[in-house]
Design a protein around this motif. Sequence first.
Motif: not given
Length: 214
Positions: A7-36
């Motif tokens: 993957l191009p580096h700029y996309l990797i950077q954006r992914f890590h930024g998303w995972r460190a912010t949006t995902y971490q702030d809403n981890k329970a919601w993402f896991r609920r979506l994955a499971e249900s």
Amino acid sequence: MDVARPLPHYLIQRFHGWRATTYQDNKAWFRRLAESGQHPRAMVISCCDSRVHVTSIFGADEGEFFIHRNVANLVPPYSPDGTYHGTSAAVEYAVTSLGVAHIVVLGHSNCGGVKGCHDMCMGHAPALEEKTSFVGRWMDILRPGFERVRDLPDADRPRALEKEAVLVSLENLMTFPFVREAVAADRLTLHGLWNDTGEGMLEHYDPLRGFVSV
């Protein structure tokens, strides 16, 4: 498969930024979506155009919309011939498996696919007339819409055809037996929208008034 690359580096950077912010702030919601599993209220059929950002327009959260994108937001007529039908498969899954309550067809301004159909129907795009043109054969779906706006002034025809792309898709949706059945039973409603991407405006189709601002 030896043609894939990392993957191009700029996309990797954006992914890590998303995972460190949006995902971490809403981890329970993402896991609920994955499971249900997913339970979207609406399916949105929109254009592939990178300027059309469905979730941003409606402020949608993950799991809220079942989104299908294709060139010029078109739905083909029901045709159970056993060949490849990505859009038809998406509609079938949304209606019969997910049980969505709404299907929204979202068109937009300055659509390249619609322009291609316009030019092809006007005889100005011979490459799209070739049987080998995937875009041309896909845009054949919109030819009935072109016939309805053919006699409009040159300046008005392209935008009118963009809105015809929405109407043709709504008409074609009603050729699917399971869509007709769900609409008749009041389990499903169909909606047609057109987005002016430059002005940030949205119009919806009213059978009595045509396209009007929301």
